[in-house]
Design a protein around this motif. Structure first.
Motif, short mmCIF file in Angstrom:
data_model
loop_
_atom_site.label_atom_id
_atom_site.label_comp_id
_atom_site.label_asym_id
_atom_site.label_seq_id
_atom_site.Cartn_x
_atom_site.Cartn_y
_atom_site.Cartn_z
N PRO A 184 -22.67 6.63 -39.13
CA PRO A 184 -23.21 5.96 -40.31
C PRO A 184 -22.17 5.93 -41.42
O PRO A 184 -21.45 6.89 -41.65
CB PRO A 184 -24.41 6.83 -40.70
N GLY A 185 -22.08 4.79 -42.10
CA GLY A 185 -21.12 4.65 -43.19
C GLY A 185 -19.80 4.07 -42.75
O GLY A 185 -18.98 3.68 -43.61
N GLU A 186 -19.53 4.01 -41.45
CA GLU A 186 -18.28 3.40 -40.98
C GLU A 186 -18.28 1.91 -41.34
O GLU A 186 -19.33 1.25 -41.33
CB GLU A 186 -18.12 3.57 -39.47
N PRO A 187 -17.08 1.36 -41.62
CA PRO A 187 -17.02 -0.06 -42.01
C PRO A 187 -17.31 -0.99 -40.82
O PRO A 187 -16.85 -0.74 -39.70
CB PRO A 187 -15.58 -0.23 -42.49
N ILE A 188 -18.09 -2.00 -41.10
CA ILE A 188 -18.42 -3.02 -40.10
C ILE A 188 -18.33 -4.39 -40.75
O ILE A 188 -18.28 -4.51 -41.98
CB ILE A 188 -19.84 -2.84 -39.51
N TRP A 189 -18.27 -5.42 -39.91
CA TRP A 189 -18.35 -6.80 -40.38
C TRP A 189 -19.67 -7.39 -39.94
O TRP A 189 -20.06 -7.24 -38.77
CB TRP A 189 -17.21 -7.64 -39.78
N ARG A 190 -20.35 -8.04 -40.88
CA ARG A 190 -21.55 -8.81 -40.54
C ARG A 190 -21.17 -10.29 -40.57
O ARG A 190 -20.77 -10.81 -41.61
CB ARG A 190 -22.68 -8.55 -41.53
N ILE A 191 -21.26 -10.92 -39.42
CA ILE A 191 -20.87 -12.32 -39.28
C ILE A 191 -22.12 -13.18 -39.12
O ILE A 191 -22.87 -13.01 -38.15
CB ILE A 191 -19.92 -12.52 -38.09
N PHE A 192 -22.33 -14.08 -40.06
CA PHE A 192 -23.49 -14.99 -40.00
C PHE A 192 -23.03 -16.37 -39.53
O PHE A 192 -22.02 -16.89 -39.99
CB PHE A 192 -24.13 -15.13 -41.38
N ARG A 193 -23.80 -16.95 -38.59
CA ARG A 193 -23.54 -18.32 -38.14
C ARG A 193 -24.84 -19.11 -38.12
O ARG A 193 -25.85 -18.62 -37.60
CB ARG A 193 -22.95 -18.35 -36.72
#
Length: 242
Positions: free
Chosen positions: A119-128
């Motif tokens: 938890p808290g690790e960086p992620i990318w949220r990609i919306f299409r």
């Protein structure tokens, strides 16, 4: 054998011919009388089978002309890995991506559990936003560990997705990651403001697919939330009695 068996047999055969391209999108299938001769069935049985495929969105009745292949809805069967862009193209429809957004964020406890990270690790949220033949079909959210995208800018990823549309293609071609197993949880929900891109009224049916994708080593690589217009997707289930 009962009546249901006969018209189901016609349905399955017509569906296979359509999906394999023997009957292509926009083409008219044989007339009722020709189908009667072909299958050796009654007009009522043939008509019931054809109407069922019309109800599924595979066929369309054109008054005064006949019945043609429509494929206004996508169809998936258990055991197959459903990819929105791949399925749209396979049905002879064009794919367009009018909107892509990428947000860098910290993984919540829920999403980190899906991705096998802390938890808290960086992620990318990609919306299409994905359209089929120019009409909104689905909106997809993909969550990827930021470390998987090291060296990539958001602009470069967005450019690729605008051109290809497929997140799986991006993973394979650019990150050398191949999703081979997915775990889908499918539910029907009422559309709300979060589904405004699908051009539906609030409360209309929306299909929600919550997906965890794994590579050949069973390592989680992607978590996704896929929202599809309820009138444009059908899930086929065939069960054989033992």
């Amino acid at each position: 054998m009962d009546y249901n068996f006969y018209y189901q047999k016609i349905m399955d055969d017509l569906r296979e011919k359509i999906m394999t391209g023997e009957y292509k999108k926009g083409e008219f299938i044989p007339s009722e009388s020709r189908l009667q001769e072909q299958y050796g069935m009654s007009r009522t049985t043939v008509r019931t089978a054809v109407q069922a495929l019309v109800d599924e969105g595979i066929l369309q009745i054109v008054r005064g002309k006949g019945t043609r292949v429509s494929l206004s809805a996508l169809h998936s069967a258990p055991g197959s890995m459903f990819s929105v862009c791949e399925e749209i193209r396979a049905r002879g429809m064009s794919v367009s991506i009018p909107k892509v957004e990428i947000v860098e964020m910290e993984a919540s406890e829920y999403i980190s559990g899906k991705l096998g990270i802390q938890p808290g690790e960086p992620i990318w949220r990609i919306f299409r936003l994905i359209c089929a033949d120019g009409e909104p079909f689905s909106q997809n959210y993909s969550f990827l560990p930021a470390k998987l995208l090291a060296g990539w800018t958001k602009e470069a990823v967005m450019e690729f997705l605008y051109q290809s549309g497929s997140s799986y293609q991006f993973l394979e071609d650019k990150l050398d990651v191949r999703i081979v197993i997915v775990n889908d949880a499918i539910s029907a929900i009422n559309g709300d403001d979060n589904n405004v891109h699908l051009n539906q009224k609030e409360g209309d049916a929306v299909l929600r697919i919550e997906r965890a994708g794994y590579d050949k080593d069973n390592t989680p690589m992607e978590y996704a939330q896929i929202y599809i217009r309820g009138d444009r997707f059908t899930q086929h289930v065939t069960i054989q009695r033992k």
